[in-house]
Design an enzyme around this catalytic site. Structure first.
Site, PDB file in Angstrom:
ATOM      1  N   ASP A 145       0.827  -1.193   0.000  1.00  0.00           N
ATOM      2  CA  ASP A 145       0.000   0.000   0.000  1.00  0.00           C
ATOM      3  C   ASP A 145       0.869   1.253   0.000  1.00  0.00           C
ATOM      4  OD1 ASP A 145      -1.953   1.877   0.341  1.00  0.00           O
ATOM      5  OD2 ASP A 145      -2.671   1.135   2.263  1.00  0.00           O
ATOM      6  N   ASP A 339      -2.515   6.693  -5.347  1.00  0.00           N
ATOM      7  CA  ASP A 339      -2.636   5.719  -4.263  1.00  0.00           C
ATOM      8  C   ASP A 339      -2.886   4.330  -4.844  1.00  0.00           C
ATOM      9  OD1 ASP A 339      -3.015   4.519  -1.794  1.00  0.00           O
ATOM     10  OD2 ASP A 339      -5.062   5.237  -1.557  1.00  0.00           O
TER      11      ASP A 339
END
Ligand SMILES: *[C@@H]1O[C@H](CO)[C@@H](O)[C@H](O)[C@H]1NC(C)=O
Ligand SMILES: *[C@@H]1O[C@H](CO)[C@@H](O)[C@H](O)[C@H]1NC(C)=O
Ligand SMILES: *[C@@H]1O[C@H](CO)[C@@H](O)[C@H](O)[C@H]1NC(C)=O
Ligand SMILES: *[C@@H]1O[C@H](CO)[C@@H](O)[C@H](O)[C@H]1NC(C)=O
Length: 460
Positions: A145, A339
């Site tokens: 992530d 992201d």
């Protein structure tokens, strides 16, 4: 059928031909809407040899796709994925609007607090990699992530609670290289973690209520064939939430305790990934200069006061080769991050309105389908052999224009509900987010020392 059909939600939108009018003004894809089900086949990246030659290449798989080794019971429906995605985005917005005030919160749990606001739902951070921890090395499958910093795994003896995971839970007592990070070390005090006796405590609470708490430790991390000694990570003693059955998380954010920062001597803060477009194929995550690829278009990472994200500057959107009329302040007032864990790209409201309206204009021949909570431009392609779709490109600072492939334009619930995979923020000042649907199939390189993010198409 059954599970595979409804949970994996991939239709193959096969690219058939590509037509540009004589004047080059309008551009459309003619798409063969052939298959509605995902193949339950796990196939590798297109250019297997190139990726195998990349030294630190880790295989990426979609957590909800057939390459995932997680049991099918953990696979989420498209609605669940989108709803978790919204939780993540809400926490990013809560965090960034809180931060833009003045003091970036001081006091303990600074780092935890930063992370707390966005890991959001892990179920939206759809991509996983396998890493080895300890000596001898134990293989653990973790989500990676770019919107999180602290790496953690569930750890025996799970003093309070460990959720069920597929790999055996990491047991520090079985590793000869395991050590705790001491409470008075710079890594502990510098991050304002907590202390219990001589142990440094970490805690991360995510926007959806998921959390992990435990002590901060270090051990050998293996990314075959590389070995990173004394890698710091959270040894989770109390973990719960919607983590599925993964062993933990690999934090690729920009802050000091992230994997990227801890390995800066080795990889110079350069990494890249390719997120596979279809659940059935695999992508990769690379670290170091080998991440670079020819034909990479690079855009600057704007320097920003909020460290926990990678920022990017969107400058425009194009539909069917026609640039949309969007005032530049629409983008600059909001700002944007890229992201890996957010699914659907979030645009400032005016930018989204312009995109939606142009897209709909080119799609009037198709029957619209009911919207989802998040996606409001959906089509029913039932009965069609092929459909004609306007091209969609996004522009970033420095003349970077990326034409999205079909997997970047649509989010497919099923053939009767194929939705434009963008959404508008409700507040024009909320941060835009360049999500993973639009990043798929690109080699996305994060070149932190040069403050650039680069894209090259058709990498996996
Ligand atoms: C919190 O983090 C910010 C930015 O990393 C730093 O400037 C500040 O000093 C930290 N506060 C504490 C109490 O450590
Ligand atoms: C690390 O700290 C935890 C929590 O205090 C403790 O239970 C554990 O025994 C320590 N492990 C080592 C190897 O020191
Ligand atoms: C699209 O489908 C129509 C009717 O089914 C067919 O006539 C046409 O040739 C197809 N076009 C392409 C490019 O496949
Ligand atoms: C921007 O990119 C386009 C196509 O990629 C190119 O034709 C054009 O010359 C570039 N403009 C500048 C200012 O670099």
């Amino acid at each position: 059928m059954g599970n595979g059909l409804f949970t994996l939600l991939q239709i193959y939108l096969l690219f058939v031909s590509f037509s540009t009018s004589a004047l080059g003004l309008r551009k459309f894809h003619v798409v063969d809407v052939r298959a509605f089900t995902s193949r339950n086949v796990c196939s590798g990246p297109k250019d297997v040899e190139r990726h195998m030659s990349v030294k630190q290449g880790l295989k990426i798989v979609d957590r909800h796709g057939p390459c995932s080794t997680l049991p099918p019971v953990e696979k989420l429906s498209p609605e669940q994925i989108l709803s978790n995605d919204q939780s993540r985005v809400d926490s990013i917005h809560r965090q960034t609007s809180a931060v833009s005030g003045k003091d970036k919160t001081s006091g303990p749990l600074n780092t935890s607090q930063v992370t707390a606001q966005y890991g959001g739902s892990y179920s939206t951070a759809n991509y996983i990699v396998s890493v080895g921890i300890g000596t001898p090395s134990k293989t653990l499958t973790v989500i990676f992530d770019t919107g999180s910093d602290i790496t953690w795994v569930q750890c025996e003896p799970c003093q309070q609670h460990c959720y069920m995971q597929k790999d055996p839970i990491f047991d520090p007592s079985q590793s000869s290289t395991f050590a705790n990070v001491s409470c008075n070390s710079a890594q502990c005090t510098g991050n304002s973690f907590g202390c219990s006796g001589s142990s440094c405590l970490y805690g991360v609470k995510y926007g959806d209520g998921s959390f992990t708490v435990g002590y901060y430790a270090k051990d050998t991390l293996t990314l075959t064939p590389d070995i990173i000694q004394n890698f710091r990570f959270g040894c989770g003693q109390n973990n719960d939430g919607i983590f599925g059955e993964i062993a933990g998380l690999l934090g690729l954010g920009p802050s000091s305790e992230s994997f990227v920062s801890q390995t800066s001597d080795k990889y110079q803060r350069v990494f890249a990934y390719c997120l596979p477009a279809l659940s059935s194929s695999t992508g990769y995550l690379n670290f170091g200069s080998s991440s670079n690829m020819p034909n990479t278009k690079r855009t600057p990472i704007p320097q920003h006061s909020d460290p926990p994200y990678y920022y990017i500057t969107m400058t425009g959107l194009t539909v069917a080769n026609q640039p949309l009329q969007i005032t530049s302040t629409v983008f600059s007032n909001a700002g944007m991050i890229i992201d890996s864990g957010t699914v659907i790209t979030r645009l400032p409201p005016d930018a989204y309105q312009a995109l939606r309206s142009a897209f709909r204009q080119h799609m009037t021949q198709y029957k619209m389908a009911p919207r989802t909570t998040l996606l409001d431009t959906c089509y029913d392609f039932t009965g069609y052999d092929n459909v004609t779709i306007p091209s969609v490109s996004v522009q970033f600072l420095n003349n970077v224009s990326l034409e999205l492939d079909l997997n970047g334009i649509f989010y497919v619930i099923d053939i009767s509900r194929v939705c434009l995979a963008f959404a508008g923020n409700s507040n024009p000042r909320d941060l835009g987010i360049y999500g993973n649907v639009q990043q798929r199939t690109f080699n996305v390189i994060y070149d932190v020392p040069n403050e650039e993010i680069g894209f090259s198409p058709e990498a996996c």
